[in-house]
Enzyme design. Structure first.
Site, PDB file in Angstrom:
ATOM      1  N   ASP A  80       0.662 -10.185   7.752  1.00  7.57           N
ATOM      2  CA  ASP A  80       2.097  -9.737   8.350  1.00  7.57           C
ATOM      3  C   ASP A  80       3.147 -10.548   7.350  1.00  7.57           C
ATOM      4  O   ASP A  80       2.982 -11.704   7.798  1.00  7.57           O
ATOM      5  CB  ASP A  80       1.953  -9.966   9.718  1.00  7.57           C
ATOM      6  CG  ASP A  80       3.038  -9.412  10.403  1.00  7.57           C
ATOM      7  OD1 ASP A  80       4.152  -9.059   9.896  1.00  7.57           O
ATOM      8  OD2 ASP A  80       2.818  -8.940  11.426  1.00  7.57           O
ATOM      9  N   ASP A 115       9.193  -2.449  -0.107  1.00 10.29           N
ATOM     10  CA  ASP A 115       9.266  -0.916   0.269  1.00 10.29           C
ATOM     11  C   ASP A 115       8.986  -1.088   1.826  1.00 10.29           C
ATOM     12  O   ASP A 115       7.856  -1.066   2.385  1.00 10.29           O
ATOM     13  CB  ASP A 115       8.072  -0.437  -0.338  1.00 10.29           C
ATOM     14  CG  ASP A 115       7.995   1.174  -0.308  1.00 10.29           C
ATOM     15  OD1 ASP A 115       8.926   1.817   0.627  1.00 10.29           O
ATOM     16  OD2 ASP A 115       7.264   1.743  -0.791  1.00 10.29           O
ATOM     17  N   CYS A 135      11.327   5.161   2.245  1.00 15.19           N
ATOM     18  CA  CYS A 135      11.163   6.799   1.935  1.00 15.19           C
ATOM     19  C   CYS A 135      11.748   7.497   3.060  1.00 15.19           C
ATOM     20  O   CYS A 135      11.014   8.361   3.544  1.00 15.19           O
ATOM     21  CB  CYS A 135       9.581   6.920   1.692  1.00 15.19           C
ATOM     22  SG  CYS A 135       8.543   6.369   2.984  1.00 15.19           S
ATOM     23  N   LYS A 194       3.581   1.057  -6.725  1.00 17.64           N
ATOM     24  CA  LYS A 194       4.708   0.167  -7.143  1.00 17.64           C
ATOM     25  C   LYS A 194       3.925  -1.115  -7.611  1.00 17.64           C
ATOM     26  O   LYS A 194       4.479  -1.542  -8.571  1.00 17.64           O
ATOM     27  CB  LYS A 194       5.731  -0.043  -5.973  1.00 17.64           C
ATOM     28  CG  LYS A 194       6.492   1.167  -5.681  1.00 17.64           C
ATOM     29  CD  LYS A 194       7.349   0.876  -4.560  1.00 17.64           C
ATOM     30  CE  LYS A 194       8.087   2.217  -4.099  1.00 17.64           C
ATOM     31  NZ  LYS A 194       7.090   2.983  -3.593  1.00 17.64           N
ATOM     32  N   GLY A 214       0.026   1.476  -3.306  1.00 15.75           N
ATOM     33  CA  GLY A 214      -0.143   0.639  -4.503  1.00 15.75           C
ATOM     34  C   GLY A 214       0.478   1.118  -5.996  1.00 15.75           C
ATOM     35  O   GLY A 214       0.419   0.564  -6.850  1.00 15.75           O
ATOM     36  N   ALA A 246       0.776  -1.130  -0.053  1.00 12.63           N
ATOM     37  CA  ALA A 246      -0.039  -0.052   0.042  1.00 12.63           C
ATOM     38  C   ALA A 246       0.908   1.369  -0.103  1.00 12.63           C
ATOM     39  O   ALA A 246       1.858   1.158   0.689  1.00 12.63           O
ATOM     40  CB  ALA A 246      -0.794   0.186   1.346  1.00 12.63           C
ATOM     41  N   ASP A 263       0.061  -6.583   2.095  1.00 11.50           N
ATOM     42  CA  ASP A 263       0.314  -5.629   3.176  1.00 11.50           C
ATOM     43  C   ASP A 263      -0.342  -5.916   4.348  1.00 11.50           C
ATOM     44  O   ASP A 263      -1.070  -6.808   4.302  1.00 11.50           O
ATOM     45  CB  ASP A 263      -0.039  -4.333   2.298  1.00 11.50           C
ATOM     46  CG  ASP A 263       0.156  -2.844   3.222  1.00 11.50           C
ATOM     47  OD1 ASP A 263       1.096  -2.388   2.792  1.00 11.50           O
ATOM     48  OD2 ASP A 263      -0.332  -2.881   4.311  1.00 11.50           O
TER      49      ASP A 263
END
Length: 471
Positions: free
Chosen positions: A330, A346, A399, A289, A287, A285, A304
């Site tokens: 998870d 990510d 990020c 990518k 989403g 999420a 996710d």
């Protein structure tokens, strides 16, 4: 350095002792105040600001159309836009506002919840950073203080401080060091240690401006840039500087593109050709990518932990006419049925690279969070790397601009995992932006980096990515 809020009492605006009288009067005024133009928006802005900075609630959650702050959800569209603008200004300039209160007050405000400070910040942000007349900002702030049981003893203080700011604006704001004041000390020190003080200052300066709107298109970036009045940036993203409803733009309904920062689109590109391959987007999420992998022809599994966020992923895929297997689980418990050819992880992180878009991040995250999250990242990286086919490729990204969540993770992984090798990023894979590639071959974008090879357009989210191959 950014200072903590230390409001003081001005000598000419000391609170008066109050009993039931003023509070009862405030209660009687409440229905009338609610109908006063602009009052509800300012009150909601102060409420949400308090939830963010005192309770560390994410701003996006407070502004969510379905589950956010109840008062915000009840506002008209124009008032919602005003609340967003006020909160953006309050959070981007929070350090400056705190410093100004230090200068305008001479005694600490005994009120402990921060309510008075929130009301003052909302008014000051309008006066200094938004195109709103001082008279309106001051009047509505005093109205708000007069009906709030925590703030009503300080109604005179609110009026006096704001009027003084209006009179002495040039004198009290002239020497503010915005870049340092608006960056918490632990964050600035982290960036200075990683990139040098000059770059840390450039990062802080970039955070004072709202990010542009970047789109990832299925095909023909140059054509879409021309149609939408934008430019091509990064590795093929389309950047728009105009504002307005995203869903009203050409190509939205047809599913020709999706919103995604130019830097955020780069990690998926590092997986190379994906036609017909099994690919996993882990921590998928919201989403963007997942859509990239599916548009590249991969058979995608998106995982996710959040069911609610995955609902948005599925909705976006439907609009875009793309398909993926979407799983809520998870990663520390889930197991794939068979290995993947490509994995994009990510990992959950402090998100300090997204401050241009999320100005609440500096005020809801702490150095402690980086340490906790880096441990989670280490566990996830080692776990999911085992899901690769021999010869398969994994791209790890965050990020975050903190080395503990990027470079340090990969160097530690490669040191104790001999079955993997680093595959350096090449300039042609990221639109020729050589400055975003580190000497080791990692991708490291910063908000102050140029988004075009000619240097004519700056601004990227802070991202880290490394490409690893299983031997």
């Amino acid at each position: 350095m950014a200072k903590p809020s230390r409001p003081h009492m001005p000598s000419k605006a000391r609170p008066k002792k109050t009993g039931p009288g003023p509070q009862a009067e405030g209660a009687a005024e409440r229905p009338q105040m609610k109908d006063k133009p602009g009052f509800s928006a300012r009150k909601v802005a102060a409420d949400i600001l308090g939830n963010v900075v005192h309770k560390r609630r994410p701003l996006d959650g407070e502004l969510d159309a379905n589950s956010g702050h109840s008062g915000f959800r009840e506002l008209a569209a124009n008032d919602k836009s005003l609340v967003r603008a006020i909160l953006g200004a309050c959070l981007r300039h929070r350090g400056e506002l705190n410093e100004l209160l230090d200068r305008l007050l001479d005694r600490r405000i005994p009120e402990k919840t921060g309510r008075v400070t929130d009301i003052l910040h909302v008014a000051m942000a309008q006066m200094l950073y938004l195109d709103i007349p001082d008279r309106a900002a001051v009047s509505l702030a005093v109205d708000h203080a007069s009906i709030d049981r925590r703030a009503v003893p300080y109604k005179g203080l609110v009026n006096g401080v704001l009027r003084r700011l209006g009179r002495e604006r040039e004198d009290v704001t002239g020497d503010l060091d915005a870049n340092r004041l608006n960056t918490p000390e632990w964050l600035f020190d982290s960036w200075a240690a990683a990139y040098g003080e000059e770059t840390a200052l450039a990062i802080a300066a970039a955070h004072q401006n709202e990010a542009a709107l970047d789109l990832t298109v299925k095909e023909d970036p140059a054509g879409w840039a021309e149609r939408l009045g934008g430019i091509v940036v990064g590795a093929g993203s389309v950047r728009l500087h105009r504002k307005g409803a995203v869903d009203a733009l050409e190509g939205f309904a047809e599913g020709a593109w999706w919103v995604q920062d130019a830097a955020a689109s780069m990690p998926a590109r590092l997986l190379g050709s994906l036609e017909g391959k099994r690919a996993a987007d882990l921590c998928a999420a919201p989403g963007g990518k997942t859509a990239q992998l599916a548009a590249a022809g991969a058979r995608v599994t998106a995982v996710d932990i959040s069911k609610s966020r995955l609902k948005r992923v599925s909705e976006n895929l439907s609009r875009l006419g793309l398909e993926a297997e979407v799983i809520a689980s998870d990663l520390r418990e889930w197991e794939p049925a068979s290995p993947f050819d490509a994995i994009l992880l990510d990992a959950p992180c402090s998100a300090t690279g997204t401050i241009r878009r999320h100005p609440d991040v500096p005020w809801i995250k702490q150095a402690y969070d980086v340490g906790v999250l880096s441990e989670v990242q280490s566990v996830l990286l080692r776990r999911v790397a085992g899901w690769l086919q021999p010869g398969g490729t994994l791209v790890y990204c965050t990020c975050s601009m903190e080395r503990a969540e990027g470079e340090d993770q990969i160097s530690a992984f490669l040191a104790d995992q001999p079955g993997f090798e680093l595959v350096p990023v090449q300039p042609e894979e990221v639109g020729g932006l050589e400055a975003v590639i580190t000497p080791e071959g990692y991708l490291r974008t910063l908000p102050c980096h140029s988004a075009t090879t000619d240097g004519g357009e700056t601004g990227l989210d802070g991202f880290f990515a490394a490409r690893i191959r299983r031997l």
